[in-house]
Design an enzyme around this catalytic site. Structure first.
Site, PDB file in Angstrom:
ATOM      1  N   HIS A  23     -11.034 -16.314   9.392  1.00 28.94           N
ATOM      2  CA  HIS A  23     -11.221 -16.836   8.036  1.00 28.94           C
ATOM      3  C   HIS A  23     -11.232 -18.355   8.063  1.00 28.94           C
ATOM      4  CE1 HIS A  23      -9.552 -12.784   7.730  1.00 28.94           C
ATOM      5  NE2 HIS A  23     -10.083 -12.696   6.542  1.00 28.94           N
ATOM      6  N   HIS A  30     -15.273 -17.215   3.355  1.00 25.30           N
ATOM      7  CA  HIS A  30     -13.928 -16.653   3.335  1.00 25.30           C
ATOM      8  C   HIS A  30     -13.549 -15.938   4.627  1.00 25.30           C
ATOM      9  CE1 HIS A  30     -10.344 -14.943   1.264  1.00 25.30           C
ATOM     10  NE2 HIS A  30     -10.478 -14.109   2.266  1.00 25.30           N
ATOM     11  N   GLU A  53      11.006  -3.489  -7.447  1.00 31.48           N
ATOM     12  CA  GLU A  53      11.307  -2.967  -6.117  1.00 31.48           C
ATOM     13  C   GLU A  53      10.550  -3.701  -5.010  1.00 31.48           C
ATOM     14  OE1 GLU A  53      10.276  -1.098  -8.653  1.00 31.48           O
ATOM     15  OE2 GLU A  53      12.024   0.087  -9.208  1.00 31.48           O
ATOM     16  N   HIS A  86      11.075  11.842  -9.694  1.00 27.20           N
ATOM     17  CA  HIS A  86      12.169  11.095  -9.098  1.00 27.20           C
ATOM     18  C   HIS A  86      12.728  11.751  -7.830  1.00 27.20           C
ATOM     19  CE1 HIS A  86      11.877   9.027 -12.856  1.00 27.20           C
ATOM     20  NE2 HIS A  86      12.948   8.303 -12.664  1.00 27.20           N
TER      21      HIS A  86
END
Lengths: 647, 647
Positions: A26, A257, A401, A463
């Protein structure tokens, strides 16, 4: 052209040469961020190339890891142990210059990056570690900044949003990110997918935001000064840059890129930049410039080292404390005491262990993604780590999380602190990107996953983990421990804390389990015999060990002698020698696995001829005892299946 | 108390009664959001309880799924097929009222929620599906809104940030979310972990933002009107509410969040609310109120059905188009043509398949998380789906994998559209929460994961999947297809499109592979023999099938007859009968697995006595050919290992 511009062009030339030679990589981002790198490294970043791991160095994170050639170039130019030959071997087998930066502090690479957003959030962890150590040891010993370069991709990723929100909430004033705002993503203009008011968003998070021309070096320096001046808020400096800066046909285009420019465009770019040298050449002036520029910081590092030595020599308590933080020794953890025959959830036992060792391990910090009371992660003798109180050891990660994952990694790779993070096992899915990257870079993070298996009960299949233990076992270098009782929980924490080169994940029960005996058990060996027997061996983990023991009693009553093996940690068992493995599993005895989760992978242990008792479907919402019955996990049902199978 | 307040109290009473009886659940949020629900359902939401699945209904998403009793209550009160007995059986085995809502449109439950942020992003997918269908069929046939209730937890999750950013970018004006801003999270005050200017952040995303007292029903109605009036921007209505509204001791406290109030507090709360009825009682007035309130919308639904019927009868082309969208028939896909002996990457073949079937499958839309050119996901005959042009079938998800996951799920559960999403296989980790939830709710999403295995080469271990195929295989109800050649890619798409009750994930190569034959192969059977042999069977997937074939030739030269089995889809193979399985794997022939990834789980197929050739570590940055050599995946190395093992 002044020397600073020449330095920036050197980074551009090295980057396009290396990408071209590798025929892969890149080039655009290093070309666009070269001025940012020159300013930060020549004027601000407190590092010592000859002593790259001194504890109070500034941390630098290249969150857009695909711009790796920027980092390798500046590390080479400033005298870190990355040679021109290494750069010529960019992206080749065995080189220290892989496609994306891989953590090696001795080279000046603080963290592994590439998967977008991870570096952004990992840096937040480093800033938290700094704030903790600064509070503990004073600014005289720990007082450094965390700088990062971040890209559009980082800014778009949810993990970065979470981390930015928490960084603002915690007022991490020494965190400074330079945003490479180049309007281009891999596939095309950023406007195809993004038209936010980015700095408006960061202001809403509580950040100081600044705008600057990313190719105006004096303006960049001014912006960084302004960022440093704000002690209460992290800063985002939005740097307007041109991706592929200097390339006549590819600047400001996605074609710069992710692919080499091509020989022809490389030549045209060098012409445009006024770059007249051979490939991989560095003008002597540029080496000199950086050597001179970094001189004061090398000196700072030396002085800091001398000061540290002096202070530690003069103050035994300080020396001991410093040692506890920066050179933690292997720990041995006593089994928490319970009444014989009592029941306790392994998550509760884990909470007891955390609190039992907290005093002796002042480096230990951690928290949960809004489930501290459920995950039992609270260090009760301490308060919360907040914007106003850095002494707290409990980190309130919020319902974030994924950021928690990378932040815990960041604390652990910073050094001096050891961090854990908790949530329900099922939500390990949300942070898997961070768990994996921690395993890859050898961050010794500790994951306190609770409410494992269907036996969390009524919350239901959304869950209930059924596949998560297996899915975590799949990650290389991650150890997964599913303890069955108090001794195994103590062993789990021992294993986790004594690992220094990789993470450990716990799978802990919501429900009460028989606490077991008071003596230590060999969790570090991965598996052991808890009940001997000769007709069949039941290999169980976690909550199913008690079930297997009860089933063995029933089988005994039916004239079958069943051995029960507890296997809390498969990864630890796999590295034992064959003799130990045979001594545990037996030879030629039929094998049964009992685990309240998918059977996938148990064939590796029990063989294709073995019986895998598990649950190859999602769970259901009902009380745990009902689920045990419905899904065949009562001792009676297990015994009956084994009996039938043995024939 | 007016009838609207009585209706809200009915929701509160049912919720606390159900949670109390189950002795498990989340009473606080339903109590806090009851007024929001009464206003939305009584005045706005276009649904017909007697015809819950009519295509042009408004969609409702309860993103904070732990507030499930709110949804079950309002569904019951408005006449959906959820009975008082069902509510009494909240969280019990077999009830339609599990702990968190599980998708069942016939009950009025549009999507499964619970893991925070998923519903938020899934709703964005529903709004995209609506915009597509509205453009295709006109406002006369499709013109509905997507409403959602979202919580602090949703707002904090990165997936919601990503989805909100994209929704703003795409100008989804018919998307309206009511944010239950109650200042409380599970563990305590929101301020412990969050102090953002939330509406400022959403304004930065391009949303209309509104503030309202969440217990002031007329004000709520006004805010919803204002949201509806803005056609160009999604709206976030920040509703200030009291969690546990009415509970004397638990209102505005985390103790109302995730546990029953307790018998005593239930009694006190009912007293405070002026609620004088038996548990689970619904005043007749309240039923009447909702019946009356929904009357006009039931009529709208009937009129819409009549109008649809009339139009389809009058216009055969329209009928055909409608049918193609809403009742897609099983598809058979021709193998793309390549020159014999040519090589093509399976990602490129997948791109060819997408474009070959695009005309015949107008319902198919999709895109990539900024890797469209790499994932080969572009539908070339179509433009991009943008704020100004809803005709485009290519969705630019941006660098937002997790949101992409839930959005694709949302499009697929909406009905009328079929969506796929693409990224590198390794970044499936970032969207695993959404992949799992899609599998759980049976959303037929299609995941185009490319650049599989170490053979993506130079990008290195951060980007090389080694455990991901195994980790995806671990998810129940997700089919994972790793095709080896053109015929298998065609088969993979056939399998995926013909699944209606669950998702399919592809694992596609970056590198060129032999394209193979032109005839179809039984991907739907999961595995088949590609080369017969009798001394050993090599079971391979994807890029390793060609390696195994070459290795078999070498073994043949050494006098060993090797069968090669291609196993593109383990899940499909597992449900075949034993006769088919034996016919493929053979009986009593030693088995070897060859897959460039972890060996974990292969024991289930080859047995503990088998030889698993794989890679039980992270990869490395180098050209693919070098990695093949270093990691033992050349045909010569595979043949040598098999020979040695056979002895």
């Amino acid at each position: 052209m002044n020397i600073e511009q020449l330095a920036a062009n050197t980074i551009r030339a090295l980057s396009i040469d290396a990408v071209q030679k590798a025929n892969s990589g890149h080039p655009g981002a290093p070309m666009g961020m070269a001025d940012m790198a020159v300013v930060l490294w020549s004027k601000f970043l407190r590092v010592d190339p000859k002593n790259p791991t001194w504890e109070n160095r500034d941390r630098f994170v290249l969150s857009n890891g695909h711009a790796s050639m920027l980092l390798y170039s500046i590390l080479h130019l400033t005298g870190f142990p990355i040679s021109i030959e290494d750069i010529e071997n960019f992206r080749q087998w065995g080189s220290p210059t892989p496609g994306h930066p891989e953590r090696d502090p001795s080279l000046g690479i603080e963290t592994t990056t590439g998967p977008l957003g991870q570096g952004f959030a990992t840096g937040v962890g480093m800033a938290i570690a700094e704030a903790k150590l600064n509070e503990r040891f004073g600014s005289d010993l720990v007082d450094h900044r965390t700088f990062g370069f971040v890209s559009d991709g980082d800014i778009m990723e949810g993990i970065a949003s979470e981390a930015a929100s928490l960084a603002g909430h915690l007022g991490l004033g020494k965190l400074i990110y330079l945003y490479d705002d180049n309007d281009i993503t891999l596939v095309g203009p950023k406007s195809w997918s993004y038209n936010e008011d980015t700095t408006g968003r960061f202001a809403a998070y509580g950040w100081q935001t600044l705008h600057v021309d990313g190719h105006d070096q004096p303006a960049l320096a001014e912006a960084i000064e302004a960022a440093l001046a704000d002690k209460d808020r992290p800063s985002l400096i939005s740097c307007k840059t041109h991706i592929g800066f200097g390339s006549p046909h590819k600047q400001d285009s996605a074609s710069a890129h992710g692919s080499p420019l091509g020989e022809e465009e490389v030549a045209l770019t060098k012409e445009r930049l006024g770059w007249e040298y051979e490939p991989f050449h560095v003008p002597a002036d540029v080496y000199e410039f950086f050597t001179g520029a970094l001189d004061d910081r090398r000196q700072e590092a030396s002085e800091w080292e001398r000061n540290l030595e002096m202070k530690l020599a003069a103050d035994k308590n300080l020396a001991k404390a410093w040692h506890k933080h920066f050179n933690a020794t292997p720990i041995s953890i006593a089994v928490p005491e319970y009444d014989e025959g009592a029941k306790a959830a392994t998550r509760a036992i884990s909470g007891a262990v955390i609190n039992a060792i907290a005093d002796d391990r002042p480096d230990l910090v951690g928290g949960s993604a809004d489930l501290a009371s459920s995950n039992n992660t609270l260090i009760k003798s301490s308060g919360d780590f907040t914007a106003n109180d850095r002494s707290g050891r409990n980190i309130r990660f919020g319902i974030r999380e994924h950021a928690m994952g990378a932040i815990v990694n960041g604390i652990n790779v910073h050094g001096g602190m050891r961090a854990f993070g908790g949530t329900f096992l099922t939500f390990s899915d949300y942070m898997r990107g961070a768990i994996r990257l921690g395993a890859l870079m050898g961050a010794p993070s500790i994951w306190v996953f609770t409410h494992d298996s269907i036996f969390l009960g009524e919350d239901g299949p959304t869950h209930q983990s059924v596949e998560h233990v297996a899915a975590l076992r799949a990650i290389p270098n991650l150890w997964v421990v599913r303890p069955a009782n108090a001794a195994e929980v103590a062993g789990a924490w021992e294993v986790a804390l004594n690992r220094v080169d990789g993470p450990t994940a716990f799978s802990l029960s919501r429900q009460g389990l028989p606490v077991g005996g008071a003596g230590p058990v060999p969790v570090d060996k991965g598996a052991y015999v808890v009940r001997d027997g000769s007709d069949v061996v039941l290999v169980a983990t976690g909550s199913e060990v008690a079930t297997a023991l009860d089933a063995a009693d029933i089988l005994e009553g039916n004239g079958k002698s069943a051995r029960v093996v507890s296997m809390p940690c498969r990864e630890a068992f796999e590295i034992q020698d064959d003799a130990y493995k045979s001594s545990v599993l037996g030879d030629g005895i039929p094998r049964v696995s009992v685990e309240a989760g998918i059977t996938f992978g148990w064939g590796d242990i029990i063989g294709s001829g073995g019986l895998a008792i598990g649950l190859d479907r999602f769970g259901a919402s009902a009380p745990a005892s009902v689920l045990a019955e419905k899904f065949g996990f009562t001792p009676e049902q297990v015994a009956a299946r084994v009996s039938e199978w043995l024939g």
